[in-house]
Write a protein that holds these residues in place. Structure first.
Motif: not given
Length: 116
Positions: A35-56
């Motif tokens: 369940l902890g890993n599923a919660a981490n995955l849901s937080i990860f999905i909430a951010g953008r996944l498609e971009s490979r540009v660094p957050p600068l």
């Protein structure tokens, strides 16, 4: 690609709920971990996944337009530590209960409680 992450999240959350409803203490601990890993995955999905540009932020601009959001990644790092601490505490708690009661079955552990 996000569809597969959402599908994996649903699968992990379902298996975790099934394990948490078990009578065996070891399955309950594994359900907490999943369940902890599923919660981490849901937080990860909430951010953008498609971009490979660094957050600068480029010079002269105030917003990040196309990069992934770094905040969910920082939250996941914190959640990993909290999840590990929760599981470690639960393992120690259940190990003490097993030593005192001699069983891993939650229904048998309930028999050790005094009746009102």
């Amino acid at each position: 690609m996000e569809f597969f992450f959402v599908l994996a999240f649903g699968f992990m959350a379902t298996i975790a709920a099934y394990l948490l409803m078990s009578r065996n203490v070891l399955r309950i601990v594994l359900g907490l971990l999943l369940l902890g890993n599923a919660a981490n995955l849901s937080i990860f999905i909430a951010g953008r996944l498609e971009s490979r540009v660094p957050p600068l932020v480029a010079e002269g601009e105030t917003l990040i337009a196309v990069s992934a959001n770094p905040l969910p990644q920082a939250l996941i790092l914190t959640a990993i530590v909290i999840s590990f601490a929760l599981v470690a505490y639960a393992v120690v708690l259940f190990e003490q209960a097993h030593q005192r009661l001699g069983t891993l079955d939650t229904d048998a552990m309930r028999e050790a409680e005094p009746r009102a």
